[in-house]
Design a protein around this motif. Structure first.
Motif, PDB file in Angstrom:
ATOM      1  N   LEU A  50       3.093  21.668 -18.462  1.00 15.89           N
ATOM      2  CA  LEU A  50       3.903  20.644 -19.125  1.00 15.89           C
ATOM      3  C   LEU A  50       4.276  19.472 -18.228  1.00 15.89           C
ATOM      4  O   LEU A  50       4.268  18.331 -18.671  1.00 15.89           O
ATOM      5  N   ARG A  51       4.565  19.750 -16.949  1.00 16.53           N
ATOM      6  CA  ARG A  51       5.140  18.721 -16.083  1.00 16.53           C
ATOM      7  C   ARG A  51       4.274  18.482 -14.852  1.00 16.53           C
ATOM      8  O   ARG A  51       3.833  19.433 -14.196  1.00 16.53           O
ATOM      9  N   ALA A  52       4.038  17.206 -14.541  1.00 13.69           N
ATOM     10  CA  ALA A  52       3.359  16.814 -13.312  1.00 13.69           C
ATOM     11  C   ALA A  52       4.367  16.133 -12.397  1.00 13.69           C
ATOM     12  O   ALA A  52       5.395  15.597 -12.853  1.00 13.69           O
ATOM     13  N   TYR A  53       4.060  16.155 -11.094  1.00 13.82           N
ATOM     14  CA  TYR A  53       4.968  15.570 -10.097  1.00 13.82           C
ATOM     15  C   TYR A  53       4.217  14.564  -9.259  1.00 13.82           C
ATOM     16  O   TYR A  53       3.102  14.833  -8.773  1.00 13.82           O
ATOM     17  N   LEU A  54       4.830  13.391  -9.100  1.00 18.05           N
ATOM     18  CA  LEU A  54       4.245  12.308  -8.313  1.00 18.05           C
ATOM     19  C   LEU A  54       5.162  12.029  -7.129  1.00 18.05           C
ATOM     20  O   LEU A  54       6.337  11.684  -7.309  1.00 18.05           O
ATOM     21  N   ALA A  55       4.622  12.206  -5.917  1.00 20.19           N
ATOM     22  CA  ALA A  55       5.363  11.910  -4.693  1.00 20.19           C
ATOM     23  C   ALA A  55       4.739  10.708  -4.017  1.00 20.19           C
ATOM     24  O   ALA A  55       3.527  10.486  -4.103  1.00 20.19           O
ATOM     25  N   VAL A  56       5.573   9.922  -3.340  1.00 23.24           N
ATOM     26  CA  VAL A  56       5.101   8.778  -2.573  1.00 23.24           C
ATOM     27  C   VAL A  56       5.567   8.964  -1.131  1.00 23.24           C
ATOM     28  O   VAL A  56       6.698   9.394  -0.882  1.00 23.24           O
ATOM     29  N   ASP A 114       0.848  -1.198   0.000  1.00 22.70           N
ATOM     30  CA  ASP A 114       0.000   0.000   0.000  1.00 22.70           C
ATOM     31  C   ASP A 114       0.883   1.247   0.000  1.00 22.70           C
ATOM     32  O   ASP A 114       1.855   1.332   0.765  1.00 22.70           O
ATOM     33  N   GLN A 115       0.494   2.245  -0.818  1.00 22.67           N
ATOM     34  CA  GLN A 115       1.281   3.479  -0.918  1.00 22.67           C
ATOM     35  C   GLN A 115       0.346   4.687  -0.841  1.00 22.67           C
ATOM     36  O   GLN A 115      -0.770   4.666  -1.377  1.00 22.67           O
ATOM     37  N   VAL A 116       0.840   5.738  -0.201  1.00 20.31           N
ATOM     38  CA  VAL A 116       0.146   7.028  -0.192  1.00 20.31           C
ATOM     39  C   VAL A 116       0.863   7.934  -1.181  1.00 20.31           C
ATOM     40  O   VAL A 116       2.068   8.171  -1.066  1.00 20.31           O
ATOM     41  N   LEU A 117       0.120   8.430  -2.167  1.00 19.48           N
ATOM     42  CA  LEU A 117       0.690   9.211  -3.250  1.00 19.48           C
ATOM     43  C   LEU A 117       0.050  10.596  -3.307  1.00 19.48           C
ATOM     44  O   LEU A 117      -1.002  10.837  -2.718  1.00 19.48           O
ATOM     45  N   ALA A 118       0.686  11.496  -4.056  1.00 23.31           N
ATOM     46  CA  ALA A 118       0.099  12.808  -4.326  1.00 23.31           C
ATOM     47  C   ALA A 118       0.625  13.312  -5.661  1.00 23.31           C
ATOM     48  O   ALA A 118       1.784  13.077  -6.018  1.00 23.31           O
TER      49      ALA A 118
END
Length: 518
Positions: A342-348, A300-304
């Motif tokens: 242009l750019r998206a960011y995915l953090a975990v 399980d991961q919490v992302l944003a």
């Protein structure tokens, strides 16, 4: 004792100090290091020293101190001699001969006979500016830079010669090529040529060397342990990387003298936001993506998600942007293409654990330092969850059809006529297809003309992220996070630090207007 010729602001966080000679540059650089004025980076060049600070306040406090420094010229200590074998078949050899009024054979002979010495580094890791050439070889740069110069290219520009360590943009005139590896992070020191080295070029036949027209790529960076330990059984698997997805963090400032730019997230504000939403520290590594990314949770991961708005699905359900969400083990997150920006960011939560190079896990497109671009099948380890709680939802920064960027004129604005400075501000510019993390070429919109660039034979000097460099074509190039550390075209203005995240979201076709700061 000799004081600097002058000190020019380069944006609000850097100062360009002008000197009279290479010897004065070396002396000033030594003095700045000894005085410890709060600098983050120092970039020596042909007649200037760029001193970069962490804040605008630190730069303002240091300006009068730099102007008052007394720097006695010093002779560099002799070092070793590096010999480089060259196939002299460069695309610009004939042009160099024509401009210099020589035959191609004479150009080759003069290049080999010159007593070249590495004066300073810059532009890219392993790139050394070689001085001491035959004055007849002093030719101007190309009218328009190439978008890609092959690795190993031997080139001339102004009073200097150099060898390109890897494929990169460049406006120098190409006269030959070599297969020597100029930069290898596994070598100590990584650069084949260091300041003070003597360099001798020797002509060889292509057949004798088995040359193919381009030097082999330098080895990848040696892994250095990351800052966090992975959590067992916790990872993100890359199913599909999309057009381009990279690991980025806050970058690697402090290495510009080696030709290594700070790099880091192109939209640093959005990267911080993504980390904040999952409770990470600001230095945790995130994924910077142009969209089309598909990842699967291992555990399980919490992302944003932050940055450019796009459609996202966690399994079959829509996933929010600007808010933390849960991706259960085995579920897949699919991202569409950005609708704006242009750019998206995915953090975990816990951060992505990856090898660090020179203290950072950022991928630098110009130098190749840092983890490679993500590929299908990559398994990205996730660190232990931080103590902090996840954040509350936050709105995403918006970028309309016209991006307005604040600028500060300089350091070379005085080389442009007042009418050209006004034209920069009055014109709507469009981001061309030549746009990436290194920089974006801007073309005039609505039938407007380009800038009239000054006829200025400017030696290479340090440049800042956000610089608007103007080549002879008059189409400004806006430098991004992976920009070269030095450049040879005049910089008319620098984008305000607070607007750099917006600059990092400019996509081809976006219209840009510049507003001078008051």
């Amino acid at each position: 004792m000799t004081r600097p010729v002058g000190v020019r602001p380069a944006g609000e966080r850097a100062l360009l100090v002008e000197c009279r000679s290479l010897a004065e540059v070396a002396a000033l650089r030594t003095l700045v290091d000894e005085k410890s004025l709060g600098q983050v980076d120092v970039v020596s060049a042909a007649r200037t020293v760029l001193v970069r600070f962490a804040s605008a306040r630190a730069a303002r406090r240091a300006e009068p101190l730099l102007a008052a420094l007394d720097a006695p010229p010093v002779a560099p200590e002799p070092r070793r001699t590096v010999e480089i074998e060259v196939v002299y078949d460069g695309a610009d050899l004939g042009d160099v001969a024509e401009v210099a009024g020589l035959s191609p054979e004479t150009v080759v002979a003069a290049h080999q006979a010159s007593a070249w010495v590495a004066a300073f580094g810059g532009f890219a890791p392993g790139f050394a500016y070689l001085a001491g050439g035959d004055p007849r070889l002093a030719v101007p740069r190309r009218e328009s830079p190439r978008t890609s110069v092959p690795a190993g290219s031997v080139a001339l520009a102004g009073e200097f010669s150099a060898v390109y360590p890897r494929a990169s943009p460049g406006g120098w005139r190409l006269i030959g090529r070599t297969d020597r590896t100029l930069w290898d992070i596994e070598r100590d020191p990584p650069a084949l040529i260091a300041p003070g080295d003597a360099v001798r070029f020797r002509a060889v036949r292509a057949a004798a060397r088995g040359a193919t027209g381009a030097a082999p790529a330098a080895p990848g960076p040696a892994p250095i342990p990351g800052r966090a330990d992975p959590r067992p059984g916790s990872a993100i698997e890359v199913v599909h990387p999309g057009p381009l997805s990279l690991l980025e963090d806050r970058g690697r400032p402090g290495y510009a003298a080696l030709g290594v730019t700070a790099s880091g997230a192109a939209d640093a504000a959005s990267a911080r936001q993504a980390n904040r939403l999952v409770g990470n520290g600001a230095d945790a590594a995130v994924i910077e993506t142009l969209g089309g990314l598909e990842v699967r949770a291992v555990g399980d991961q919490v992302l944003a998600l932050s940055g450019a708005a796009l459609d996202a699905y966690a399994g079959e359900d829509p996933a929010p942007s600007g808010a933390p969400f849960l991706l259960r083990g085995g579920e897949t997150l699919r991202l569409g293409s950005p609708a704006g920006g242009l750019r998206a960011y995915l953090a975990v939560r816990g951060g992505i654990v990856a090898p660090a190079t020179l203290g950072s896990r950022s991928h630098d497109r110009l130098s190749g330092l840092g983890p490679a671009p993500l590929a299908a099948g990559d398994l990205l380890a996730v660190g232990a969850p931080p103590r902090g709680a996840v954040g509350a939802p936050e709105p995403l920064a918006s970028l309309g059809p016209v991006a307005t960027l604040r600028i500060r004129f300089g350091p070379r604005a005085d080389a442009f006529a007042a009418a050209e400075r006004a034209h920069l501000v009055a014109t709507a510019w469009s981001v061309s297809g030549q746009a990436d993390r290194v920089g974006a070429r801007l073309v005039p919109a609505d039938g407007a003309r380009p800038l009239r660039a000054p006829r200025l034979d400017l030696p290479s000097e340090g440049v800042e992220i956000g610089s608007l460099q103007v080549p002879p074509s008059g189409e400004p190039v806006l430098f991004g996070p992976d920009h070269p550390t030095t450049g040879g075209y005049p910089v008319i203005a620098v984008v305000a630090a607070a607007d750099l995240p917006r600059a990092g979201q400019l996509r081809p076709g976006t219209r840009v207007r510049f507003v001078p700061e008051r």
